[in-house]
Scaffold this active site. Sequence first.
Site, short mmCIF file in Angstrom:
data_model
loop_
_atom_site.label_atom_id
_atom_site.label_comp_id
_atom_site.label_asym_id
_atom_site.label_seq_id
_atom_site.Cartn_x
_atom_site.Cartn_y
_atom_site.Cartn_z
N CYS A 361 0.82 -1.21 0.00
CA CYS A 361 0.00 0.00 0.00
C CYS A 361 0.86 1.26 0.00
O CYS A 361 0.87 2.02 0.97
CB CYS A 361 -0.92 -0.02 1.20
SG CYS A 361 -1.86 -1.55 1.24
N TYR A 390 21.69 -6.66 -3.32
CA TYR A 390 20.81 -5.70 -2.64
C TYR A 390 19.35 -5.97 -2.97
O TYR A 390 18.55 -5.06 -3.10
CB TYR A 390 21.23 -4.26 -2.99
CG TYR A 390 22.71 -4.02 -2.73
CD1 TYR A 390 23.20 -3.99 -1.43
CD2 TYR A 390 23.62 -3.90 -3.78
CE1 TYR A 390 24.55 -3.82 -1.17
CE2 TYR A 390 24.98 -3.73 -3.54
CZ TYR A 390 25.44 -3.69 -2.24
OH TYR A 390 26.78 -3.52 -2.00
N1 LLP Z 1 32.80 -1.92 0.79
C1 LLP Z 1 32.14 -0.99 1.50
C2 LLP Z 1 32.81 -0.34 2.62
C3 LLP Z 1 30.81 -0.67 1.16
O1 LLP Z 1 30.17 0.27 1.86
C4 LLP Z 1 30.18 -1.32 0.07
C5 LLP Z 1 28.81 -1.01 -0.30
C6 LLP Z 1 30.92 -2.30 -0.63
C7 LLP Z 1 32.23 -2.56 -0.25
C8 LLP Z 1 30.36 -3.06 -1.78
O2 LLP Z 1 30.00 -2.24 -2.84
P1 LLP Z 1 29.57 -2.91 -4.23
O3 LLP Z 1 30.78 -3.62 -4.80
O4 LLP Z 1 28.47 -3.83 -3.96
O5 LLP Z 1 29.15 -1.75 -5.05
N2 LLP Z 1 21.94 -0.70 -1.72
C9 LLP Z 1 22.62 -0.03 -2.81
C10 LLP Z 1 24.12 -0.20 -2.73
C11 LLP Z 1 24.71 0.22 -1.39
C12 LLP Z 1 26.19 -0.03 -1.31
C13 LLP Z 1 26.69 0.15 0.07
N3 LLP Z 1 28.09 -0.13 0.28
C14 LLP Z 1 22.05 -0.53 -4.13
O6 LLP Z 1 21.13 -1.34 -4.11
O7 LLP Z 1 22.46 -0.06 -5.19
#
Ligand code: LLP
Length: 432
Positions: A361, A390
């Site tokens: 909703c 995510y």
């Molecule tokens: N290392 C640190 C310290 C982080 O904060 C993050 C992600 C990663 C590694 C991994 O990042 P990646 O390789 O996955 O981009 N919820 C959001 C993304 C948030 C990312 C947070 N930090 C989305 O759905 O796009």
Amino acid sequence: MEASGFEGSGRPFAVCGDELCCSGVGLRALAQEFGTPLYVYSGDQIAERARLFQDAFAGRAHTVCYAVKANSALAILRLLGEMGCGFDIVSGGELARVIAAAGPERARQWCGRVVFSGVGKTAEEIDAALAAGILLFNVESESELELLAARAELLGRKARFALRVNPDVFAETHPYISTGLSAHKFGIAIGLARAVYAQFRDHAWVEAAGVSVHIGSQIRQVEPFQASVDRVVALVRELRADGFDIRFVDAGGGLGIEYGAAEFDAAAQVSRYAEALRSALRDLQAHLLIEPGRFLVGQAGALVSTVLYTKRNGEKKFVITDAAMNDLIRPALYQAHHEIVPVMQVAGAAAETVDVVGPVCESGDFFARDRELPELEQGDLLALLDAGAYGLSLSSNYNTRLRPAEVLVTGGEAKLIRRRETYEELFAPEMV
Ligand code: LLP
């Protein structure tokens, strides 16, 4: 989307026969067996992606520390841990997951490859990580370092740390997931870091062992990674000149994937990324840590959902699915685009423009707006692509909805890795 639209897309989802398959396994039968909404992941692709990073940095001491937050399914942690990956955690809960995935015999060893990031570690979380013997604390503030030192002394366990520096590098991405500018809450301004290290130089219980950086997520260009590691390398040289034994450079995560219809060559992207980091590191002798999350699991997963109803409100046609924003919040939260593909491919189906929405909703509960899709009917199955990262990890029980089940496909075999929740489980912590 035509079957040919998947070629070169970097996704393990492709049409086989008349239906969409994940690494060769048909999604229709999985939906029938396990129900929808259902997350389906290709374990083959996750392993392949991890291998890409491992191979790209071969010849240099490195550890791929998978960012657990992207998808924290125990079975996926197990798969990556068995490949020799480490883990980037941000909470005591994620540490507990690593320990559970490892099992008692390997927990100690796997924890030795854990880095602990995050701006708000509690004393309890620090204690648990000290007890587990993790590799490195990525410390984000002076007061956190003080707390770490106090806890380490109390527990009689020395802590290795890296300061997470904020390099003030701009990277093009969604403002909610960009972290490398001084306007963001993350890290310690790189210009101040040397002084903070100096304060803890001769500390008996914390040891400066690395420098870490993370500039954001879903970053498609490799230049910002190079620019940030360049700055880190300069700091490492200064710190070494100051007498610190800095062994680890943690370059963070953040390498982006393709969410749209464009071609995507994951191997080429990883080699560009590795080249960028290698050229920033040049001849620096250090153990490189990287923290990819999305790149390993994002394209490997889809959320399979059933069309509950279709309806018209004035000009608009709505397709209402049994999946909702609580299952996959990225479109609602970041206006993120996810490709949507009917599981059953009907040759010559007429196209129409629709909004794909969930039952929650909230007007924000949508997966796509004004999207051209083949005509859909009640009971049809849809796959929301690139939902492996995510997706479930950001899901909730909003509207008291049970979160989806999860299936992992490896070597042509599909295994349930998380069954659907029950209402009893949901209510278990509550009292009337
Ligand atoms: N290392 C640190 C310290 C982080 O904060 C993050 C992600 C990663 C590694 C991994 O990042 P990646 O390789 O996955 O981009 N919820 C959001 C993304 C948030 C990312 C947070 N930090 C989305 O759905 O796009």
